[in-house]
Write a protein that holds these residues in place. Structure first.
Motif, PDB file in Angstrom:
ATOM      1  N   GLU A   1       0.830  -1.214   0.000  1.00  0.00           N
ATOM      2  CA  GLU A   1       0.000   0.000   0.000  1.00  0.00           C
ATOM      3  C   GLU A   1       0.860   1.257   0.000  1.00  0.00           C
ATOM      4  O   GLU A   1       0.535   2.249  -0.666  1.00  0.00           O
ATOM      5  CB  GLU A   1      -0.927  -0.014   1.221  1.00  0.00           C
ATOM      6  N   ILE A   2       1.967   1.206   0.724  1.00  0.00           N
ATOM      7  CA  ILE A   2       2.897   2.342   0.741  1.00  0.00           C
ATOM      8  C   ILE A   2       3.491   2.573  -0.643  1.00  0.00           C
ATOM      9  O   ILE A   2       3.592   3.719  -1.105  1.00  0.00           O
ATOM     10  CB  ILE A   2       4.002   2.102   1.790  1.00  0.00           C
ATOM     11  N   ARG A   3       3.838   1.486  -1.324  1.00  0.00           N
ATOM     12  CA  ARG A   3       4.365   1.604  -2.693  1.00  0.00           C
ATOM     13  C   ARG A   3       3.303   2.173  -3.626  1.00  0.00           C
ATOM     14  O   ARG A   3       3.615   2.933  -4.545  1.00  0.00           O
ATOM     15  CB  ARG A   3       4.845   0.241  -3.199  1.00  0.00           C
ATOM     16  N   ARG A   4       2.063   1.799  -3.385  1.00  0.00           N
ATOM     17  CA  ARG A   4       0.969   2.299  -4.230  1.00  0.00           C
ATOM     18  C   ARG A   4       0.857   3.817  -4.124  1.00  0.00           C
ATOM     19  O   ARG A   4       0.731   4.515  -5.134  1.00  0.00           O
ATOM     20  CB  ARG A   4      -0.350   1.637  -3.813  1.00  0.00           C
ATOM     21  N   VAL A   5       0.902   4.326  -2.912  1.00  0.00           N
ATOM     22  CA  VAL A   5       0.836   5.772  -2.716  1.00  0.00           C
ATOM     23  C   VAL A   5       2.059   6.447  -3.325  1.00  0.00           C
ATOM     24  O   VAL A   5       1.956   7.514  -3.948  1.00  0.00           O
ATOM     25  CB  VAL A   5       0.690   6.115  -1.216  1.00  0.00           C
TER      26      VAL A   5
ATOM     27  N   THR B   1      -1.361   4.765 -18.236  1.00  0.00           N
ATOM     28  CA  THR B   1      -2.006   3.444 -18.197  1.00  0.00           C
ATOM     29  C   THR B   1      -2.724   3.142 -16.886  1.00  0.00           C
ATOM     30  O   THR B   1      -3.522   2.205 -16.840  1.00  0.00           O
ATOM     31  CB  THR B   1      -0.962   2.342 -18.450  1.00  0.00           C
ATOM     32  N   ASP B   2      -2.468   3.912 -15.848  1.00  0.00           N
ATOM     33  CA  ASP B   2      -3.079   3.666 -14.537  1.00  0.00           C
ATOM     34  C   ASP B   2      -4.203   4.677 -14.303  1.00  0.00           C
ATOM     35  O   ASP B   2      -3.941   5.868 -14.134  1.00  0.00           O
ATOM     36  CB  ASP B   2      -2.017   3.794 -13.437  1.00  0.00           C
ATOM     37  N   PRO B   3      -5.461   4.237 -14.271  1.00  0.00           N
ATOM     38  CA  PRO B   3      -6.579   5.167 -14.078  1.00  0.00           C
ATOM     39  C   PRO B   3      -6.493   5.951 -12.773  1.00  0.00           C
ATOM     40  O   PRO B   3      -6.920   7.107 -12.713  1.00  0.00           O
ATOM     41  CB  PRO B   3      -7.805   4.240 -14.078  1.00  0.00           C
TER      42      PRO B   3
END
Length: 202
Positions: A113-117, A128-130
């Protein structure tokens, strides 16, 4: 959002706001003075929920900490040219991601989740990432709603510069972001420049 998730999200937002409340730069809102980046973060969250009400939790966190502790890395510390500007922006993204990660870790978020943020804040996979595009839309919309009028007043005698900024902002947004932008209100003079820029873009 589960009860546990809601609790950690609430605490994370509280911690982000506590950092941004330390901004020495102030902004008047409704006749009261507030820390500039605190207000910016709140505006980002509000615009995200207006435009993307189903935004997932990590995107909500990223929106709130988009400018976290931004004053700590002044633009003046880098060369005042295009290369210096891009380097400054890169350092800021990395810095924001680091602080966000520390806050999220302390509130029980996973490394994934940290990497996602961090991906959101560094605009990775923008095309490519909505979710990344949604954040970009919100950044542009907050600028147009809250900061364009001041920018216009400062540069009103540099129409070509204004038109260029508007067109670059427009090109960053998705169709959904653009439709939202068309609902925003501005002064008659600023609206005229906006209309001209978008007519040139058509």
């Amino acid at each position: 959002m589960s009860e546990i998730s809601a609790s950690r999200f609430k605490n994370t937002i509280k911690d982000i706001d506590a950092v941004n409340a330390q901004d020495p730069n102030q902004e008047l809102v409704g006749g009261k003075s507030f820390a500039k980046e605190l207000i910016y973060g709140i505006r980002m969250s509000e615009m995200l929920m207006e435009t993307y009400p189903d935004a997932e939790e990590c995107l909500r966190v990223a929106a709130r900490c988009q400018h976290i502790s931004r004053w700590s890395i002044p633009r003046e510390d880098f060369p005042m040219d295009r290369k210096g500007y891009l380097l400054w922006r890169t350092k800021l993204k990395q810095f924001h991601g680091k602080i966000a990660g520390e806050i999220m870790l302390s509130n029980g978020y996973s490394q994934e989740e940290i990497r996602r943020v961090d991906d959101y804040l560094n605009k990775r996979r923008l095309k490519t990432d909505p979710g990344v595009q949604a954040l970009e839309d919100v950044i542009c919309l907050v600028f147009l709603k809250y900061y364009f009028e001041e920018f216009y007043q400062k540069h009103q005698h540099e129409e070509s510069k204004l038109i260029g900024i508007i067109q670059k902002t427009w090109n960053k947004m998705s169709e959904k972001g653009r439709q939202k932008a068309l609902t925003l209100s501005h002064s008659a003079a600023a609206t005229k420049v906006l209309s001209k820029a978008l007519a040139d873009e058509a």
